[in-house]
Motif scaffolding. Structure first.
Motif, PDB file in Angstrom:
ATOM      1  N   UNK A 249       0.833  -1.206   0.000  1.00 62.12           N
ATOM      2  CA  UNK A 249       0.000   0.000   0.000  1.00 62.12           C
ATOM      3  C   UNK A 249       0.865   1.254   0.000  1.00 62.12           C
ATOM      4  N   UNK A 250       1.878   1.262   0.838  1.00 61.25           N
ATOM      5  CA  UNK A 250       2.745   2.438   0.931  1.00 61.25           C
ATOM      6  C   UNK A 250       3.540   2.658  -0.353  1.00 61.25           C
ATOM      7  N   UNK A 251       4.120   1.589  -0.886  1.00 57.19           N
ATOM      8  CA  UNK A 251       4.934   1.717  -2.093  1.00 57.19           C
ATOM      9  C   UNK A 251       4.138   2.144  -3.313  1.00 57.19           C
ATOM     10  N   UNK A 252       2.978   1.513  -3.504  1.00 58.73           N
ATOM     11  CA  UNK A 252       2.157   1.847  -4.677  1.00 58.73           C
ATOM     12  C   UNK A 252       1.655   3.285  -4.596  1.00 58.73           C
ATOM     13  N   UNK A 253       1.161   3.688  -3.425  1.00 62.59           N
ATOM     14  CA  UNK A 253       0.612   5.031  -3.304  1.00 62.59           C
ATOM     15  C   UNK A 253       1.700   6.100  -3.378  1.00 62.59           C
ATOM     16  N   UNK A 254       2.902   5.783  -2.915  1.00 55.22           N
ATOM     17  CA  UNK A 254       4.013   6.727  -3.080  1.00 55.22           C
ATOM     18  C   UNK A 254       4.298   6.958  -4.553  1.00 55.22           C
ATOM     19  N   UNK A 255       4.366   5.865  -5.308  1.00 50.16           N
ATOM     20  CA  UNK A 255       4.626   5.974  -6.746  1.00 50.16           C
ATOM     21  C   UNK A 255       3.512   6.728  -7.452  1.00 50.16           C
ATOM     22  N   UNK A 256       2.259   6.410  -7.109  1.00 45.83           N
ATOM     23  CA  UNK A 256       1.115   7.091  -7.717  1.00 45.83           C
ATOM     24  C   UNK A 256       1.147   8.588  -7.412  1.00 45.83           C
ATOM     25  N   UNK A 257       1.452   8.925  -6.145  1.00 41.09           N
ATOM     26  CA  UNK A 257       1.503  10.328  -5.769  1.00 41.09           C
ATOM     27  C   UNK A 257       2.527  11.119  -6.570  1.00 41.09           C
ATOM     28  N   UNK A 258       3.679  10.524  -6.843  1.00 46.95           N
ATOM     29  CA  UNK A 258       4.694  11.218  -7.627  1.00 46.95           C
ATOM     30  C   UNK A 258       4.375  11.265  -9.109  1.00 46.95           C
TER      31      UNK A 258
END
Length: 324
Positions: A249-258
């Motif tokens: 969850x953290x990794x995917x959403x970090x990538x999406x946010x950027x």
């Protein structure tokens, strides 16, 4: 095409083997229900009692089947299990189900009962012995009625207070496992990548270079955040759930946010891409504030002040650095 499998086909089973298969299936289902009960008991004691009751029902079915087998074929029961019969329904391993939500576990139990009902109907159609046919038909009806039994057990053990308590626990677990690490990742990806992306944009005025920097920053931050979240807490003591889920969850959403404000730089015209990126940043920051208010119960204006002001400062820093 039978020569492609070493397992028996259902239509080739003898009546003794059908009874033996039913006995082993009831034993397995009782174990599964008891495993669900033990797994749920610490957080959902009322639902655990429901599965205890369903396991007791399966034990009674097994007892009746064994009694019939002894009467017809003697005390020695052939060893035949689900995996020995081609096309026979399978059960999910417990470790694949234990990380699912409580409602999904209940749905899994309903599916188990439907599978068992179909098996008993097919088995009853295959037998010529009247007593065996009657028992198999009765068990098919019992499996079909297990939903009603589950409802009765639910009414007996799961009052409104217990339902509300279990619902609150399930919501808290969802927030801890998915929302909290996902929100942290979204905030990190949306805010921390603003400076390098817009600094590159205003320093180079080259959309493609800006996109590559944004892509690298987003993916790199996603990998870093994902591994950090997964490694920081195994969830055993904190109760935050699976580290793999939290890391994902953290990794995917970090990538999406950027990537949200990096993707516009695929547009070759610089100012068009930049204006769209500004708009996306605005939407991202307010979306984060809304999620904080909705799931973390942070007052909306405080969340908006923290996220939007912080993001605006990072954005301004990136533009100033790039323009200098």
């Amino acid at each position: 095409m039978r020569f492609f499998t070493q397992r028996k086909h259902f239509k080739d089973l003898t009546e003794q083997e059908i009874l033996a298969l039913a006995i082993s299936s009831e034993e397995d289902d009782a174990r599964i229900y008891r495993s669900y009960a033990e797994m749920l008991r610490p957080d959902y004691p009322a639902t655990a009692k429901i599965f205890d009751g369903m396991a007791a029902e399966e034990d009674e079915h097994r007892r009746r089947l064994i009694a019939l087998h002894e009467k017809r074929f003697g005390p020695v029961i052939p060893l035949i299990r689900r995996e020995h019969v081609a096309g026979f329904y399978a059960r999910r391993p417990i470790w694949l189900v234990e990380n699912l939500g409580i409602e999904r576990i209940r749905e899994e139990a309903e599916m188990m009962e439907r599978d068992a009902e179909r098996f008993y109907l097919a088995a009853a159609a295959r037998t010529t012995d009247a007593a065996t046919r009657q028992l198999l038909g009765d068990l098919a009806a019992a499996e079909a009625g297990h939903q009603a039994t589950a409802n009765e057990l639910e009414q007996a053990h799961l009052g409104q207070d217990e339902k509300e308590a279990e619902k609150a626990i399930a919501h808290r677990q969802f927030v801890l496992t998915w929302v909290q690490p996902g929100l942290a990742g979204l905030m990190d990806g949306s805010v921390s990548t603003l400076a390098p992306i817009f600094a590159t944009a205003f320093a180079t005025h080259d959309p493609w270079t800006t996109f590559l920097v944004g892509l690298a920053a987003s993916v790199g931050a996603g990998i870093s955040m994902g591994f950090t979240e997964a490694a920081s807490d195994d969830g055993e003591l904190s109760g935050r759930g699976s580290p793999v889920k939290r890391g994902l969850a953290s990794g995917v959403m970090t990538t999406v946010g950027g990537l949200g404000h990096a993707l516009p730089y695929l547009i070759p015209e610089f100012w068009t891409a930049t204006i769209i990126a500004f708009f996306i940043v605005f939407v991202e920051l307010w979306a984060i504030a809304w999620i904080q208010n909705r799931y973390m119960e942070t007052p909306f204006f405080r969340a908006a002040f923290q996220v939007v002001l912080g993001g605006a400062m990072v954005l301004a820093a990136g533009i100033l650095i790039g323009s200098g």
